[in-house]
Scaffold this motif. Structure first.
Motif, mmCIF file in Angstrom:
data_model
loop_
_atom_site.group_PDB
_atom_site.id
_atom_site.type_symbol
_atom_site.label_atom_id
_atom_site.label_comp_id
_atom_site.label_asym_id
_atom_site.label_seq_id
_atom_site.Cartn_x
_atom_site.Cartn_y
_atom_site.Cartn_z
ATOM 1 N N GLU A 1 65.995 78.911 -1.657
ATOM 2 C CA GLU A 1 66.070 80.369 -1.618
ATOM 3 C C GLU A 1 66.054 80.977 -3.014
ATOM 4 O OE1 GLU A 1 68.620 83.796 0.744
ATOM 5 O OE2 GLU A 1 69.466 81.797 0.461
ATOM 6 N N MET B 1 61.980 80.848 -3.872
ATOM 7 C CA MET B 1 60.877 80.895 -2.921
ATOM 8 C C MET B 1 60.252 82.282 -2.810
ATOM 9 S SD MET B 1 59.088 78.951 -1.073
ATOM 10 C CE MET B 1 58.713 78.170 0.464
ATOM 11 N N SER B 2 61.067 83.322 -2.917
ATOM 12 C CA SER B 2 60.540 84.672 -2.760
ATOM 13 C C SER B 2 59.990 85.238 -4.060
ATOM 14 C CB SER B 2 61.640 85.600 -2.227
ATOM 15 O OG SER B 2 62.741 85.615 -3.106
ATOM 16 N N SER B 3 60.069 84.459 -5.131
ATOM 17 C CA SER B 3 59.593 84.939 -6.428
ATOM 18 C C SER B 3 58.071 85.043 -6.463
ATOM 19 C CB SER B 3 60.060 83.990 -7.537
ATOM 20 O OG SER B 3 59.441 84.309 -8.755
ATOM 21 N N LYS B 4 57.572 86.053 -7.179
ATOM 22 C CA LYS B 4 56.122 86.194 -7.357
ATOM 23 C C LYS B 4 55.615 85.332 -8.501
ATOM 24 C CE LYS B 4 55.587 90.834 -5.418
ATOM 25 N NZ LYS B 4 55.119 92.220 -5.658
ATOM 26 N N ARG C 1 55.617 74.158 -4.895
ATOM 27 C CA ARG C 1 55.625 75.425 -5.624
ATOM 28 C C ARG C 1 55.689 75.134 -7.133
ATOM 29 N NH1 ARG C 1 54.040 76.857 -1.458
ATOM 30 N NH2 ARG C 1 54.768 78.557 -0.115
ATOM 31 N N TYR D 1 65.543 80.578 4.546
ATOM 32 C CA TYR D 1 64.726 79.442 4.111
ATOM 33 C C TYR D 1 65.269 78.110 4.628
ATOM 34 C CZ TYR D 1 62.396 82.841 1.204
ATOM 35 O OH TYR D 1 61.673 83.927 0.780
ATOM 36 N N GLY E 1 57.065 79.892 3.278
ATOM 37 C CA GLY E 1 57.878 81.071 3.039
ATOM 38 C C GLY E 1 57.441 81.795 1.791
ATOM 39 N N GLY E 2 58.040 82.968 1.579
ATOM 40 C CA GLY E 2 57.707 83.753 0.408
ATOM 41 C C GLY E 2 56.326 84.383 0.512
ATOM 42 N N PRO E 3 55.775 84.817 -0.618
ATOM 43 C CA PRO E 3 54.460 85.471 -0.599
ATOM 44 C C PRO E 3 53.362 84.595 -0.023
ATOM 45 C CG PRO E 3 55.553 85.782 -2.724
ATOM 46 C CD PRO E 3 56.356 84.780 -1.971
#
Length: 543
Positions: A94, A97-100, A418, A477, A484-486
């Protein structure tokens, strides 16, 4: 001249000693760099030249499980010269994972050579190009009536499959007992064929005739489809499978091995030749369809397959214009990118759905109480209907819970990769840009601190809890069926729809039992957990 004299003076023994010196220097530098790495983590010792390739080559899922047990929720391996940080805990995932500021993987010379890197959605790490392709891809899946067409096609194809099962079952019994047939067969083979067929219809508007092909291998009575169509479809499907293998091969096998080691070079050339055939085949399909569209009068209703949607996007015959960055409007998609996006649909929508339905049915056979509860829900929704709509499917809450639990128990993919392009902090460590993370999905999906009794198949953990509109757990997550994420899978809605429809279709009409209740599921665990065989007994359901 001086170099030539030195060469003439050196003996074979001198050359051998020189080779030993070069080799020893390389090994020393390799381990010096390894032992002085920042944030050293536990993990299996890598070998010069191959890293930990020898560890992961056989059973990736088992290897990750052993790493988690032996080294904990964060450890490391080395592949193709890159350090891979393995994370097996949801809260670690987490954090980033949501980072650009992440990509799927670093620049790969092998994937560039294979033509995968920098194109489409899955293999594209250029943000602007990736977003451009993702929005085209999303639009193709969100064309009006697209989902309805997918449901209709799946229903029609299942009716054909249903006829094949009945035909095979009746061939094996006496004439006076035609209504009580039992068919022992490989469930996995049928649904790998089925998903090849359905994704082909959805992607390009044409069939591969895979279920007809498999039926022909099992039956004394052949299908009604022409042999030429069946054979051509078979060749195309095999080519797609080989292309998936080629992507993995060019990702993990270094340039020296691919170009100069004979056996490995021959394998690389095979994959390149297969890629060329596949690209030529797809290019022909695109040009043929583009010409058909150009000859259509304005206002003509278009087919709702992905190929048509990608061709007409941002054209006069399309329904919308796509904006990706700011107010910039992109031009229509070029053929090369259409090929990449269509191949991703084939590669991401066949094996994954086929394996997932196998996980579901396998666990339902093992847990009859869950199966009976599911059948009750299916019967309540089906009622007197012959076919279900998307609205009907949305009511199958327990079936949806079963899908999630089956994929929690056995993830489709063994890992998600990632690659951070900025400095970050994960698991209490500060990591420099360029760090490559490996998300161990089995470890995340079965972590005892998140999942009580993770070894037990229990759909109620998703059914009895109100997760809000997105039906996500407190730690979103902790379940990564579609990533997940973008970079979450753009086809997740279609995949869930297909799985719900297959579940209802199978159990509305048939009883399915394992031939051997004690036999474990036969899986080849590499990048995905691919079901090799699942022997079942199928019989008509008596209402």
């Amino acid at each position: 001249m001086a170099i030539q004299k030195i060469i003439e003076v050196l003996s074979i023994k001198d050359y051998f000693l020189l080779f030993i010196l070069i080799f020893a220097t390389y090994v020393f530098n390799f381990y010096h760099k390894y032992l002085t790495r920042p944030n050293p983590l536990p993990g299996p010792l890598p070998l010069p030249f191959i890293g930990n390739l020898h560890n992961v080559a056989h059973d990736l899922k088992l290897f990750f499980e052993e790493c988690q047990l032996k080294y904990g929720d964060i450890c490391e391996i080395m592949l193709d010269g890159h350090r891979w940080i393995i994370l097996s805990r949801p809260d670690y995932v987490e954090n980033f994972m949501s980072s650009k500021c992440l990509k799927r993987f670093p620049y790969s010379e092998g994937l560039v050579e294979f033509g995968f890197y920098g194109h489409g959605v899955a293999g594209n790490d250029d943000y602007k190009s990736w977003k451009y392709n993702k929005q085209f891809f999303n639009q193709a899946l969100l064309v009006p009536k697209f989902m309805d067409n997918a449901i209709k096609s799946t229903n029609n194809l299942f009716e054909e499959l249903r006829g094949y099962w009945q035909s095979l079952g009746k061939q094996n019994i006496s004439n006076h007992n035609k209504d009580n047939w039992i068919l022992e067969t490989d469930f996995s083979a049928w649904f790998h064929a089925f998903t090849n067929d359905i994704i082909s219809i959805i992607a390009i508007g044409e069939r591969t005739y895979s279920i007809a092909s498999y039926y022909n291998t099992q039956s004394t009575v052949k299908s009604d489809h022409p042999d030429a169509l069946v054979e051509d479809g078979n060749k195309f499907v095999k080519s797609v499978i080989n292309n998936i293998e080629g992507i993995i091969f060019f990702m993990v096998v270094g340039q020296f091995w691919r170009h100069y080691v004979p056996i490995v070079r021959n394998k690389a050339n095979f994959y390149l030749k297969n890629r060329d055939y596949l690209f030529e085949k797809m290019d022909f399909m695109i040009k043929k369809r583009r010409k058909e569209i150009e000859e259509m009068p304005m206002g003509t209703e278009m087919r709702t397959d992905m190929l048509t949607s990608l061709i007409i996007a941002n054209t006069e015959k399309g329904t919308t214009n796509i904006k990706a960055v700011g107010d910039e409007t992109f031009e229509p998609m070029i053929d090369e990118e259409i090929i990449s996006n269509l191949l991703e649909a084939f590669e991401g929508g066949t094996e994954t759905t086929a394996n997932s339905i196998c996980y579901i049915v396998y666990n339902l056979c093992k847990y009859p109480n869950v199966k009976q509860k599911m059948i009750s829900e299916i019967d309540s929704i089906f009622s007197n209907k012959s076919y279900l709509t998307s609205d009907d499917l949305s009511k199958l809450k327990y079936c949806e819970a079963i899908i999630k639990e089956a994929n929690r128990m056995i993830p489709i993919s063994n890992f998600v990769t990632r690659y951070m392009i900025e400095d970050c902090e994960v698991a209490g460590y500060k990591w420099a840009a360029g760090t490559l993370f490996h998300l161990n999905l089995a470890g995340v999906h079965n972590h005892p601190k998140v999942w009580p009794n993770p070894e037990v198949f229990d759909p109620d953990r998703f059914y009895n809890v109100d997760h809000g509109d997105d039906k996500q757990l407190e730690n979103k997550y902790s379940l990564l069926i579609f990533g997940g994420g973008p970079r979450i899978c753009p086809g997740r809605k279609l995949a869930m729809c297909e799985l719900l429809l297959l579940m209802t279709s199978i159990y509305r009409y048939f009883n399915v039992e394992l031939v051997d209740m004690h036999e474990p599921l036969k899986i080849a665990a590499l990048t995905t957990n691919n079901v090799l065989e699942m022997k079942v007994r199928i019989s008509p359901r008596i209402n």
